[in-house]
Design a protein around this motif. Structure first.
Motif, PDB file in Angstrom:
ATOM      1  N   GLU A  30       0.833  -1.211   0.000  1.00 39.72           N
ATOM      2  CA  GLU A  30       0.000   0.000   0.000  1.00 39.72           C
ATOM      3  C   GLU A  30       0.863   1.255   0.000  1.00 39.72           C
ATOM      4  O   GLU A  30       0.426   2.313  -0.454  1.00 39.72           O
ATOM      5  CB  GLU A  30      -0.914   0.043   1.233  1.00 39.72           C
ATOM      6  N   ILE A  60       2.973   2.254   3.112  1.00 36.42           N
ATOM      7  CA  ILE A  60       2.804   2.806   4.463  1.00 36.42           C
ATOM      8  C   ILE A  60       4.189   2.790   5.105  1.00 36.42           C
ATOM      9  O   ILE A  60       4.703   1.738   5.493  1.00 36.42           O
ATOM     10  CB  ILE A  60       1.810   1.964   5.307  1.00 36.42           C
ATOM     11  N   TYR A 116       5.976   0.638   8.240  1.00 40.64           N
ATOM     12  CA  TYR A 116       5.137  -0.513   8.595  1.00 40.64           C
ATOM     13  C   TYR A 116       5.270  -1.627   7.570  1.00 40.64           C
ATOM     14  O   TYR A 116       5.543  -2.776   7.893  1.00 40.64           O
ATOM     15  CB  TYR A 116       3.686  -0.062   8.705  1.00 40.64           C
ATOM     16  N   LEU A 126      -0.404   4.925  -0.329  1.00 34.34           N
ATOM     17  CA  LEU A 126      -1.505   5.215   0.600  1.00 34.34           C
ATOM     18  C   LEU A 126      -1.214   6.457   1.431  1.00 34.34           C
ATOM     19  O   LEU A 126      -2.095   7.289   1.646  1.00 34.34           O
ATOM     20  CB  LEU A 126      -1.762   4.011   1.525  1.00 34.34           C
ATOM     21  N   ALA A 177      -8.462   6.181   6.631  1.00 31.83           N
ATOM     22  CA  ALA A 177      -7.396   5.296   6.144  1.00 31.83           C
ATOM     23  C   ALA A 177      -7.885   3.891   5.793  1.00 31.83           C
ATOM     24  O   ALA A 177      -7.642   3.398   4.691  1.00 31.83           O
ATOM     25  CB  ALA A 177      -6.280   5.219   7.186  1.00 31.83           C
ATOM     26  N   CYS A 178      -8.573   3.256   6.713  1.00 27.82           N
ATOM     27  CA  CYS A 178      -8.915   1.843   6.488  1.00 27.82           C
ATOM     28  C   CYS A 178      -9.974   1.685   5.409  1.00 27.82           C
ATOM     29  O   CYS A 178      -9.975   0.687   4.688  1.00 27.82           O
ATOM     30  CB  CYS A 178      -9.355   1.183   7.790  1.00 27.82           C
ATOM     31  N   CYS A 237      -7.918   2.291   2.177  1.00 26.82           N
ATOM     32  CA  CYS A 237      -6.966   1.183   2.035  1.00 26.82           C
ATOM     33  C   CYS A 237      -7.699  -0.106   1.651  1.00 26.82           C
ATOM     34  O   CYS A 237      -7.286  -0.823   0.736  1.00 26.82           O
ATOM     35  CB  CYS A 237      -6.228   1.001   3.359  1.00 26.82           C
ATOM     36  N   ARG A 281      -7.116  -1.991  -1.772  1.00 24.13           N
ATOM     37  CA  ARG A 281      -6.421  -3.280  -1.627  1.00 24.13           C
ATOM     38  C   ARG A 281      -7.232  -4.416  -2.248  1.00 24.13           C
ATOM     39  O   ARG A 281      -6.686  -5.309  -2.883  1.00 24.13           O
ATOM     40  CB  ARG A 281      -6.139  -3.556  -0.154  1.00 24.13           C
ATOM     41  N   CYS A 320       0.081  -1.316  12.007  1.00 24.01           N
ATOM     42  CA  CYS A 320      -0.140  -0.235  11.049  1.00 24.01           C
ATOM     43  C   CYS A 320      -0.414   1.079  11.801  1.00 24.01           C
ATOM     44  O   CYS A 320      -1.234   1.101  12.725  1.00 24.01           O
ATOM     45  CB  CYS A 320      -1.327  -0.575  10.145  1.00 24.01           C
ATOM     46  N   TYR A 368      -2.148   3.500  11.055  1.00 24.79           N
ATOM     47  CA  TYR A 368      -3.523   3.991  10.883  1.00 24.79           C
ATOM     48  C   TYR A 368      -4.547   3.156  11.652  1.00 24.79           C
ATOM     49  O   TYR A 368      -5.724   3.515  11.686  1.00 24.79           O
ATOM     50  CB  TYR A 368      -3.911   3.981   9.402  1.00 24.79           C
ATOM     51  N   ALA A 369      -4.125   2.027  12.227  1.00 23.98           N
ATOM     52  CA  ALA A 369      -5.081   1.077  12.803  1.00 23.98           C
ATOM     53  C   ALA A 369      -5.966   1.714  13.875  1.00 23.98           C
ATOM     54  O   ALA A 369      -7.152   1.397  13.984  1.00 23.98           O
ATOM     55  CB  ALA A 369      -4.348  -0.121  13.376  1.00 23.98           C
TER      56      ALA A 369
HETATM   57 FE1  SF4 Z   1      -4.883  -0.570   5.687  1.00 29.73          FE
HETATM   58 FE2  SF4 Z   1      -6.221   0.104   7.915  1.00 29.73          FE
HETATM   59 FE3  SF4 Z   1      -5.083  -2.306   7.725  1.00 29.73          FE
HETATM   60 FE4  SF4 Z   1      -3.574  -0.121   7.946  1.00 29.73          FE
HETATM   61  S1  SF4 Z   1      -5.012  -0.917   9.505  1.00 29.73           S
HETATM   62  S2  SF4 Z   1      -3.213  -1.820   6.538  1.00 29.73           S
HETATM   63  S3  SF4 Z   1      -4.747   1.367   6.789  1.00 29.73           S
HETATM   64  S4  SF4 Z   1      -6.781  -1.526   6.482  1.00 29.73           S
END
Ligand code: SF4
Length: 311
Positions: A96, A98, A101, A133, A144-145, A148, A152, A236, A238-239
């Motif tokens: 992605e 990031i 990570y 990303l 983010a998620c 992503c 993805r 991650c 962004y989690a």
């Molecule tokens: Fe993507 Fe969110 Fe998983 Fe990070 S936590 S890899 S941003 S889906």
């Protein structure tokens, strides 16, 4: 299913004289490492065979992030290869982009595919969508998620097509599935709740299968640990922004106090799908008018996300 460790470590396995590594709380059985591995392999076989997930001649694109679930998935499908002799595997890792990570997990994915002798592709967001990303999320990290996940899924389909895969396998486990059910309910998203992506559509959408969907996150971690594949990888960045992280914490606590909560939640989704099917209200995949990709309305989420001015 729920598993605990620590205080139970000195107990004896319910099936042999070996020390237990875990307690299966729902079945009230202690399992040694060998019986835990067998229990997990049996669970994957049951999921595959009861749901007819694989057929002879299938080429499976295994989504391999390099994290725990996808590592366990590739390992298990590899371990069970003699049971499915006409099925071949190819691992696909999505980069992605990031920073801080992804580098480590990509290295882990490459090493695992090499060790198991399985073909491996690496596909980057930058190549497919023009940016990584981190750049795409500038000023909107809270999304983010969502961003992503949408990109993805599309990247995985593109990667699967490149290797002529007939099926895409992902490492979603019991916890993930239960979280998705609750999240869809909290969002009031009935189409997503009722959409079944395991069947695909010949010549159009590639079916997605989730062979680990009956195995808990903790069981997977212990499985990797006893097999010597557990790695403490970074989380991650962004989690923490995701609704999923709050839902995860609520569900973990409920599962601990009321074992079987997650399984019951997933069963309720099956019941809702059955009722929706009989009333003709099941979510259906359509074809995006812009790019021809799969979607649940006229325009797919990828086109909405990366070409917002056209929507
Ligand atoms: Fe993507 Fe969110 Fe998983 Fe990070 S936590 S890899 S941003 S889906």
């Amino acid at each position: 299913m729920a598993v605990t460790r620590g205080s139970q470590a000195a107990r004896q396995c319910s099936f042999c004289c070996e020390p237990a590594v875990t307690l299966h709380r729902q079945l009230e059985q202690y399992l040694c490492s060998n019986h835990l591995v067998r229990h997990i392999q049996d669970s994957v076989i049951r999921t595959i065979e009861q749901n007819h997930l694989l057929t002879t001649g299938d080429r499976v694109a295994v989504a391999l992030s390099g994290g725990k679930d996808s590592t366990a998935l590739l390992l298990l499908l590899h371990q069970l290869r003699t049971r499915y002799p006409g099925v071949t595997l190819h691992a696909i890792t999505i980069d992605e982009g990031i920073v801080g990570y992804r580098e480590e997990t990509i290295d882990a994915a490459k090493a695992l595919a090499r060790e198991l002798g399985i073909g491996h592709s690496l596909i980057g967001f930058s190549d497919l969508f023009g940016d990584d990303l981190d750049t795409l999320l500038a000023g909107r990290a809270r999304e983010a998620c969502t961003v992503c996940g949408v990109l993805r899924r599309r990247a995985l389909v593109i990667g699967a097509r490149q290797v002529d895969a007939t099926v895409i396998a992902t490492g979603h486990n019991l916890d993930d599935e239960a979280q998705s059910v609750l999240m869809n309910v909290l969002r009031g998203d009935l189409p997503r709740l009722t959409l079944d992506t395991t069947t695909g559509s010949p010549g159009c959408f590639i079916p997605r299968i989730k062979p680990l969907s009956a195995i808990s996150e903790k069981e997977i971690a212990i499985f990797l640990f006893v097999q010597g594949y557990f790695r403490d990888l970074p989380e991650c960045p962004y989690a923490g922004h995701a609704l999923r992280s709050e839902v995860r914490s609520v569900l973990s606590s409920l599962e601990y106090r009321y074992p079987g909560t997650m399984e019951r939640l997933i069963k309720s989704r099956k019941d809702i799908r059955r009722i929706s099917q009989s009333s003709g209200r099941t979510g259906r995949l359509q074809i995006c008018q812009e790019c021809g990709g799969p979607c649940s309305s006229e325009l797919c989420q990828v086109c909405r996300l990366i070409r917002p001015s056209e929507t």
